[in-house]
Design a protein around this motif. Structure first.
Motif, mmCIF file in Angstrom:
data_model
loop_
_atom_site.group_PDB
_atom_site.id
_atom_site.type_symbol
_atom_site.label_atom_id
_atom_site.label_comp_id
_atom_site.label_asym_id
_atom_site.label_seq_id
_atom_site.Cartn_x
_atom_site.Cartn_y
_atom_site.Cartn_z
ATOM 1 N N ASN A 158 0.947 -1.203 -0.249
ATOM 2 C CA ASN A 158 0.100 0.096 -0.160
ATOM 3 C C ASN A 158 0.679 1.339 0.024
ATOM 4 N N SER A 159 2.123 1.254 0.489
ATOM 5 C CA SER A 159 2.852 2.357 0.681
ATOM 6 C C SER A 159 3.377 2.807 -0.842
ATOM 7 N N GLY A 160 3.466 1.996 -1.679
ATOM 8 C CA GLY A 160 3.943 2.200 -3.042
ATOM 9 C C GLY A 160 5.413 2.571 -2.941
ATOM 10 N N LYS A 161 6.093 2.402 -1.915
ATOM 11 C CA LYS A 161 7.504 2.720 -1.751
ATOM 12 C C LYS A 161 8.554 1.573 -1.601
ATOM 13 N N VAL A 162 8.093 0.634 -1.761
ATOM 14 C CA VAL A 162 8.978 -0.688 -1.614
ATOM 15 C C VAL A 162 9.113 -1.403 -3.178
ATOM 16 N N ALA A 163 10.274 -1.631 -3.186
ATOM 17 C CA ALA A 163 10.547 -2.679 -4.222
ATOM 18 C C ALA A 163 10.488 -4.174 -4.050
ATOM 19 N N VAL A 164 11.081 -4.344 -2.831
ATOM 20 C CA VAL A 164 11.184 -5.779 -2.339
ATOM 21 C C VAL A 164 11.202 -6.041 -0.976
ATOM 22 N N MET A 165 10.562 -7.093 -0.398
ATOM 23 C CA MET A 165 10.426 -7.284 0.872
ATOM 24 C C MET A 165 11.205 -8.704 1.019
ATOM 25 N N ALA A 166 12.049 -8.876 2.147
ATOM 26 C CA ALA A 166 12.460 -10.177 2.542
ATOM 27 C C ALA A 166 12.168 -10.556 3.701
ATOM 28 N N SER A 167 11.685 -11.582 4.199
ATOM 29 C CA SER A 167 11.135 -11.941 5.499
ATOM 30 C C SER A 167 11.463 -13.362 5.973
ATOM 31 N N GLU A 168 11.466 -13.335 7.361
ATOM 32 C CA GLU A 168 11.832 -14.681 7.868
ATOM 33 C C GLU A 168 10.631 -15.887 7.182
ATOM 34 N N ASP A 171 10.339 -18.042 1.771
ATOM 35 C CA ASP A 171 11.741 -18.649 1.349
ATOM 36 C C ASP A 171 12.663 -17.604 0.595
ATOM 37 N N ASP A 172 12.061 -16.932 -0.585
ATOM 38 C CA ASP A 172 12.667 -16.156 -1.291
ATOM 39 C C ASP A 172 11.971 -14.600 -1.188
ATOM 40 N N PRO A 173 12.735 -13.716 -1.475
ATOM 41 C CA PRO A 173 12.359 -12.249 -1.358
ATOM 42 C C PRO A 173 10.968 -12.074 -2.302
ATOM 43 N N ILE A 174 10.284 -11.117 -1.874
ATOM 44 C CA ILE A 174 9.037 -10.899 -2.616
ATOM 45 C C ILE A 174 9.102 -9.446 -3.325
ATOM 46 N N LEU A 217 18.142 -6.582 -14.478
ATOM 47 C CA LEU A 217 18.442 -8.106 -14.024
ATOM 48 C C LEU A 217 17.035 -8.861 -14.021
ATOM 49 N N PRO A 218 16.928 -10.061 -14.030
ATOM 50 C CA PRO A 218 15.686 -10.809 -13.878
ATOM 51 C C PRO A 218 14.978 -10.490 -12.553
ATOM 52 N N ILE A 219 13.881 -10.593 -12.417
ATOM 53 C CA ILE A 219 12.993 -10.142 -10.851
ATOM 54 C C ILE A 219 13.778 -10.973 -9.834
ATOM 55 N N GLU A 220 13.959 -12.220 -10.079
ATOM 56 C CA GLU A 220 14.358 -13.273 -8.810
ATOM 57 C C GLU A 220 15.664 -12.733 -8.450
ATOM 58 N N GLU A 221 16.686 -12.510 -9.363
ATOM 59 C CA GLU A 221 17.814 -11.993 -9.148
ATOM 60 C C GLU A 221 18.267 -10.848 -8.569
ATOM 61 N N LYS A 222 17.590 -9.822 -8.980
ATOM 62 C CA LYS A 222 17.655 -8.707 -8.337
ATOM 63 C C LYS A 222 16.776 -8.316 -7.064
ATOM 64 N N ALA A 223 15.918 -9.216 -6.912
ATOM 65 C CA ALA A 223 15.165 -9.288 -5.594
ATOM 66 C C ALA A 223 16.087 -9.681 -4.423
ATOM 67 N N MET A 224 16.889 -11.031 -4.898
ATOM 68 C CA MET A 224 17.634 -11.497 -4.075
ATOM 69 C C MET A 224 18.962 -10.651 -3.710
ATOM 70 N N LEU A 225 19.673 -9.996 -4.831
ATOM 71 C CA LEU A 225 20.842 -9.316 -4.569
ATOM 72 C C LEU A 225 20.199 -8.077 -3.633
#
Length: 413
Positions: A158-168, A171-174, A217-225
């Protein structure tokens, strides 16, 4: 009020009856405003209010108090969290102010959930398996963890200010948005396995800038990096302690401060404008039951300080809650060391944000050998020993060497 409770109970009951789709059945909590284009509009939410506490009328001068670092609460009224980040002039960009609004809003929802009389069933094990790949049922997510994770994810979207979230809990960043300027790493509900005993729990978060050089980069790769950035690149971090009070402790790289949730107004109010951890404390926080599994250096250190034979000639006391946020918060207030010498805590979304907070309060975060913030993460759920505390205590602890527990005989990993 009764209607609200009944509605909440019905929602929880429905979730539990459909656990396989738990993420989708829990109602999201969109903030009051989904688009907040400026500080001026954001701060319009915080107007002066009158609250009554135990018969006393208290004027909460939201929007009128002095939020300067030299003032203290009560000098010119109270200062809310949003007023502080919106007006203080801490080089907090407008986009970050908006993001922080949504994070603190999500944490208020989690605080209500944790304190609800209907959370008992949500604290049970879900049997869904551990998203963090721990290999232990002890660490497997529970519905309360998952719901907290969904609340935070919804708020970040909802914030519109986040590219990726990584959470416990994932398994992978969103990946959330191609143009979101920030990356958020989080442990949505630390200590949740103790929720049935009403032991304090907490939310941990860290905020980075999105690495624009990775955009092609592809989404999965840039999300992780983006999620594996060094702790030295954090622009903000915080934790929210859900206990007798709900406390938001945060840093933007220029000191550590704390806000306490005023339930009468719904605002986080500045209560500690400058937290300075004592250079030395008299408390150590660790699971003493594993003493005989500890390496020789750690045993010698604990034996020495609790006998009052260390560099500080007073006997140390043990205080251990088994809730990372709670143990750390007490350590920030009173000094000493909070530790888990095993390869147990996560570098990305626990050790890095908490070490940033501790360092900005004048302390140190270490894995027993190295400064936490200097470590480069190589895996999202990378684990390591964690020692947090007063600078002099930490230096003395590290001087013993061999304080990291690398084996866990008789215990789950």
């Amino acid at each position: 009020m009764i209607t609200t409770f009944l509605s909440t109970a019905q929602s929880f009951s429905y979730m539990l009856s459909t656990s396989t789709s738990l993420f989708h059945q829990f109602p999201t909590f969109p903030p009051k405003s989904q688009t907040l284009p400026s500080r001026t509009r954001l701060l319009q939410f915080y107007t002066p209010r009158m609250a009554s506490i135990s018969g006393f009328r208290v004027w909460s001068q939201i929007g009128q108090g002095d939020c300067s670092s030299s003032s203290s609460p009560g000098d010119n009224g109270f200062c809310s969290f949003m007023e502080y980040v919106g007006k203080r002039g801490l080089n907090v960009e407008d986009d970050l102010v908006i993001l922080l609004y949504h994070i603190q809003y999500a944490c208020k929802q989690i605080a209500s959930l944790v304190a609800s009389p209907f959370n008992y069933s949500l604290g049970k094990r879900s049997g869904l398996g551990s998203a963090a790949g721990s290999g232990s049922d002890r660490d497997s997510p529970k519905p309360l963890d998952i719901v907290s994770n969904e609340i935070i994810l919804s708020s970040l979207q909802n914030s519109g200010k986040v590219a990726v979230m990584a959470s416990e809990e994932n398994d992978d960043p969103i990946w959330i948005s191609d143009d979101g300027p920030y990356v958020v790493v989080t442990d949505p509900l630390d200590g949740s396995r103790n929720i049935d005993a009403s032991i304090p729990t907490g939310t941990i978060f860290g905020i980075y800038k999105r690495l624009e050089e990775l955009d092609n980069l592809p989404i999965e790769e840039k999300a992780m990096l983006n999620s594996l950035q060094s702790g030295t690149k954090l622009v903000a971090a915080g934790y929210v302690l859900y206990s007798s009070a709900t406390i938001l402790c945060t840093t933007f790289g220029s000191g550590t401060l704390a806000f306490t949730l005023d339930h009468s107004t719904g605002d986080f109010v500045l209560t500690k404008p400058s937290i300075k951890i004592p250079p030395r404390g008299q408390i150590y926080s660790v699971n003493d039951a594993r003493y005989f599994d500890w390496p020789e250096g750690l045993r010698r250190y604990i034996d020495t300080v609790r006998q009052g034979k260390g560099k500080y000639p007073k006997k140390y006391s043990a205080r251990y809650i088994c809730s990372l946020v709670a143990d750390l918060h007490r350590t920030l207030m009173y000094g000493g060391v909070a530790m888990n010498p095993r390869d147990h805590l996560r570098l990305v979304y626990e050790a890095n944000p908490l070490s940033f907070i501790v360092e900005q309060a004048g302390g140190r975060g270490s894995d027993g050998k190295n400064r936490i913030l200097s470590l480069q993460p190589v895996k999202l759920h990378q684990r390591l020993p964690l020692f947090l505390g007063s600078l002099e205590d930490m230096e003395e602890l590290e001087s013993y060497g061999n304080v990291q527990q690398k084996v866990n005989p008789g215990y789950e990993v």
